[in-house]
Motif scaffolding. Structure first.
Motif, short mmCIF file in Angstrom:
data_model
loop_
_atom_site.label_atom_id
_atom_site.label_comp_id
_atom_site.label_asym_id
_atom_site.label_seq_id
_atom_site.Cartn_x
_atom_site.Cartn_y
_atom_site.Cartn_z
N ILE A 145 0.85 -1.19 0.00
CA ILE A 145 0.00 0.00 0.00
C ILE A 145 0.88 1.24 0.00
CG2 ILE A 145 -1.77 1.30 1.24
CD1 ILE A 145 -2.65 -1.31 2.55
N GLY A 146 0.72 2.07 -1.01
CA GLY A 146 1.53 3.29 -1.05
C GLY A 146 1.34 4.03 -2.34
N GLY A 147 2.28 4.93 -2.59
CA GLY A 147 2.26 5.68 -3.83
C GLY A 147 1.48 6.97 -3.73
N SER A 148 1.91 7.95 -4.49
CA SER A 148 1.22 9.22 -4.67
C SER A 148 1.75 9.80 -5.97
CB SER A 148 1.46 10.17 -3.49
OG SER A 148 2.85 10.39 -3.30
N TYR A 149 1.14 10.88 -6.43
CA TYR A 149 1.55 11.45 -7.71
C TYR A 149 3.05 11.80 -7.66
CZ TYR A 149 1.54 14.34 -11.91
OH TYR A 149 1.80 14.86 -13.17
N GLY A 150 3.82 11.26 -8.59
CA GLY A 150 5.26 11.49 -8.63
C GLY A 150 6.07 10.48 -7.83
N LYS A 151 5.41 9.59 -7.10
CA LYS A 151 6.12 8.61 -6.26
C LYS A 151 5.61 7.19 -6.47
CE LYS A 151 7.20 11.94 -2.58
NZ LYS A 151 7.03 12.25 -1.14
N GLU B 44 -7.26 10.28 -7.52
CA GLU B 44 -6.33 10.23 -8.63
C GLU B 44 -4.88 10.32 -8.18
OE1 GLU B 44 -4.77 10.33 -12.56
OE2 GLU B 44 -6.81 9.85 -11.89
N LYS B 45 -4.59 11.20 -7.18
CA LYS B 45 -3.20 11.54 -6.89
C LYS B 45 -2.65 10.98 -5.57
CE LYS B 45 -2.89 15.74 -9.65
NZ LYS B 45 -2.46 17.16 -9.67
N PHE B 46 -3.50 10.59 -4.67
CA PHE B 46 -2.99 10.05 -3.40
C PHE B 46 -4.01 9.09 -2.80
CE2 PHE B 46 -4.75 14.34 -2.67
CZ PHE B 46 -5.82 14.05 -1.83
N VAL B 47 -3.55 8.32 -1.83
CA VAL B 47 -4.41 7.33 -1.16
C VAL B 47 -5.36 8.07 -0.23
CG1 VAL B 47 -4.43 5.43 0.48
CG2 VAL B 47 -2.72 5.47 -1.35
N ILE C 24 -2.78 1.47 -4.86
CA ILE C 24 -2.17 2.74 -5.24
C ILE C 24 -3.24 3.73 -5.69
CG2 ILE C 24 0.10 1.83 -5.89
CD1 ILE C 24 -0.88 1.57 -8.76
N PRO C 25 -2.92 5.02 -5.74
CA PRO C 25 -3.87 5.98 -6.33
C PRO C 25 -4.02 5.72 -7.83
CG PRO C 25 -1.78 7.05 -5.80
CD PRO C 25 -1.73 5.70 -5.19
N THR C 26 -5.07 6.23 -8.40
CA THR C 26 -5.41 5.93 -9.79
C THR C 26 -4.30 6.29 -10.77
OG1 THR C 26 -7.74 6.35 -9.24
CG2 THR C 26 -7.16 6.29 -11.58
N MET D 228 -0.92 -7.67 -9.35
CA MET D 228 -2.32 -7.25 -9.42
C MET D 228 -2.42 -5.85 -8.82
SD MET D 228 -4.14 -10.84 -8.33
CE MET D 228 -2.98 -11.18 -6.99
N VAL D 229 -3.42 -5.09 -9.24
CA VAL D 229 -3.51 -3.69 -8.83
C VAL D 229 -4.92 -3.37 -8.36
CG1 VAL D 229 -3.20 -1.28 -9.52
CG2 VAL D 229 -1.71 -3.05 -10.48
N ILE D 230 -4.99 -2.69 -7.22
CA ILE D 230 -6.24 -2.08 -6.75
C ILE D 230 -6.00 -0.57 -6.71
CG2 ILE D 230 -7.90 -1.87 -4.87
CD1 ILE D 230 -7.06 -4.67 -3.97
N THR D 231 -6.88 0.21 -7.30
CA THR D 231 -6.69 1.66 -7.29
C THR D 231 -7.64 2.33 -6.31
OG1 THR D 231 -8.20 1.86 -9.17
CG2 THR D 231 -5.84 1.78 -9.65
N ASP D 232 -7.11 3.34 -5.66
CA ASP D 232 -7.89 4.19 -4.77
C ASP D 232 -8.81 5.06 -5.61
OD1 ASP D 232 -7.64 5.25 -1.70
OD2 ASP D 232 -8.10 6.91 -3.05
N ALA D 233 -9.86 5.55 -5.01
CA ALA D 233 -10.79 6.43 -5.74
C ALA D 233 -10.14 7.75 -6.11
CB ALA D 233 -12.04 6.68 -4.89
#
Length: 513
Positions: free
Chosen positions: A253-259, A305-308, A282-284, A298-303
């Protein structure tokens, strides 16, 4: 390999003398002979001047034994006694008399005496202070030590570099011998692996002087050195009739726009370490990069766009790696709090998740027991508070680990894993690994081993060893400067294979046998 305190070494000496029915002088002779053998096997009678700087305690007595053997084998020597005290140990005096009987007249150095000339082609044997030093040397003794350091001659220190304490940080860096090589009796010292004290020991080796094995095996030591021999028995081979579900399902679980790259690195490392399945949350904005870079995931995206913003998933993971590239947006902090309040799965917590927790200490109560925290130095400071020196840092981190029943990783040149009052010091790795994403790779590797059924502590210690070994193997191909986190991942498989390579390749600070 166990690491002992000074008191435990003293007790081992006593036990050896009693159980092997030898005198303390005979034990000193054994130590000094081992030192001489090491030197002689490398010099082979070379016509080089050897300066032996001896104190007036037992470390100096060891130096006297070396001097006698060198003289008997025809070496050109100079013996210099640094008279920093009026007291003389009994065994020092015995060996001083043995030198005089052989017409070897030491040069006694006091506060006002001229220091001997040392050429850069000479060799210095440093036997001034041993593990018993408990105060900074006098100013005139510091000048002697500086004279040795400034000579540019090769310095071989006996047991530890003179001027170092074994249980606290130095007060004055100028008061410590900067050794090219240290020959440590029976076991390495903790100070070889800490940033503030390890800089004084460029390389080290252990000399086995035959201390009582029964006593050493029975000692309840705090720190242990981790190399191939320690981790190899932990390796879990794969069964013929197993399947991907056998080896766990990791959730990152992680990630954000640019990371998003941080999550890709952690996920890739997790799979390369052996996790049977992996899902990234991750975010979308990370969906296409993740699916493109790592088709196995496999990928699950948060609602968002840029952050969780709201951590929701229906799978039941074996283990969760949390925080890589996640950022510290207020909405993300709320999502993390909500997630922690309901999660019961073991966690590997890294990066911004650690920073969020350090600002919201009540979150610590929601972290499951035996979860793993992998902070870099600044993240660790935010969690446990500042420290005066490396010894206080270890004490505070140990207390933090006990209080919350979690495994704490102190990253560094020799990464240390702390849990339940014990510390495990890693021996692999190199300066090339000081590169962006290296920590994300480690988080993925720990997560991948826990997924396969390794308990959290062993998974952490094992992953750190493999992480460093991957770096050691990779740097042989690309050099320090070009080593990247992606390169580390490429060599994880080689690190596993290397476990079964009979001819172990050792770095300078791994010469422990």
């Amino acid at each position: 390999m166990k690491i002992f305190t000074a008191q435990q070494i003293y007790e081992a000496d006593k036990s050896t003398i009693v159980n092997q029915q030898i005198t303390s002088d005979e034990l000193m002779e054994r130590a000094g002979t081992q030192l001489f053998t090491w030197l002689h096997s490398r010099l082979q009678g070379a016509p080089v001047k050897i300066h032996l700087f001896c104190g007036i305690g037992n470390n100096g007595g060891d130096g006297m034994v070396v001097a006698r053997h060198l003289q008997e084998h025809g070496y050109l020597i100079g013996v210099h006694v640094v008279t920093y005290s009026e007291k003389r140990s009994h065994d020092f005096l015995l060996n001083l008399n043995r030198l005089k009987e052989r017409k070897i007249w030491p040069n006694f150095i006091g506060p006002n005496d001229e220091l001997p000339k040392i050429d850069k082609e000479d060799i210095i044997v440093d036997a001034v202070f041993g593990i018993g030093l408990n105060r900074t040397p006098d100013d005139w003794v510091i000048k002697v030590i500086q004279h040795l350091n400034n000579s540019r001659a090769f310095i071989l220190s006996v047991d530890i570099p003179s001027g170092l304490f074994v249980d606290k940080a130095p007060n004055n860096k100028d008061s410590i011998v900067r050794a090219n090589h240290v020959l440590s009796f029976q076991a390495p010292k903790l100070i070889f692996f800490l940033p503030q004290t390890g800089i004084f020991s460029n390389q080290w080796e252990v000399l086995d002087i035959g201390l009582d094995e029964d006593y050493l095996n029975s000692v309840n030591n705090v720190y242990e050195l981790i190399g191939k021999n320690e981790v190899l028995p932990w390796y879990r081979p794969r069964e013929k009739f197993s399947h991907k579900g056998t080896y766990g399902h990791s959730l990152i679980i992680g990630g954000s726009y640019g990371k998003i790259g941080a999550v890709i690195l952690a996920s890739d490392a997790c799979l390369n370490t052996g996790s049977g399945l992996l899902t990234a949350y991750i975010p979308t904005c990370g969906y296409i990069p993740m699916q493109t870079a790592l088709p196995e995931a496999m990928v699950i995206t948060d609602a968002n766009e840029k952050f969780v913003s709201d951590i929701q998933f229906e799978l039941t993971p074996t283990v969760i790696g949390l925080g890589i590239g996640i950022g510290q947006d207020d909405i993300t902090i709320g999502a993390l709090q909500e997630f922690l309040s309901s999660n019961k799965r073991p966690l590997v917590v890294d990066a911004d998740a650690l920073n969020i927790i350090s600002k919201n200490k009540d979150f610590l109560k929601m972290i499951p027991a035996q979860s793993v925290l992998t902070p870099h130095p600044k993240e660790l400071e935010r969690l446990i508070g500042s420290w005066q020196d490396d010894f206080e840092k270890l004490e505070k981190a140990q207390a933090f680990s006990r209080q919350h029943d979690i495994i704490v990783v102190i990253k560094g040149a020799h990464t240390i894993t702390l849990y339940n009052g014990k510390g495990y010091i890693n021996t692999t790795g190199n300066p090339g690994m000081a590169t962006a994403g290296s920590g994300d790779v480690l988080t993925g590797m720990i997560t991948g081993l826990i997924a396969q059924g390794y308990d959290s502590l062993r998974a952490t210690v094992f992953a750190i060893y493999l992480h460093g070994r991957s770096g050691d193997l990779a740097v042989e191909q690309c050099g320090y400067q070009a080593l990247t986190a992606s390169e580390l991942i490429d060599f994880i498989g080689d690190a596993f294979l290397d476990l079964f390579n009979v001819q172990e390749e050792s770095g300078p600070q791994e010469e422990i046998e």
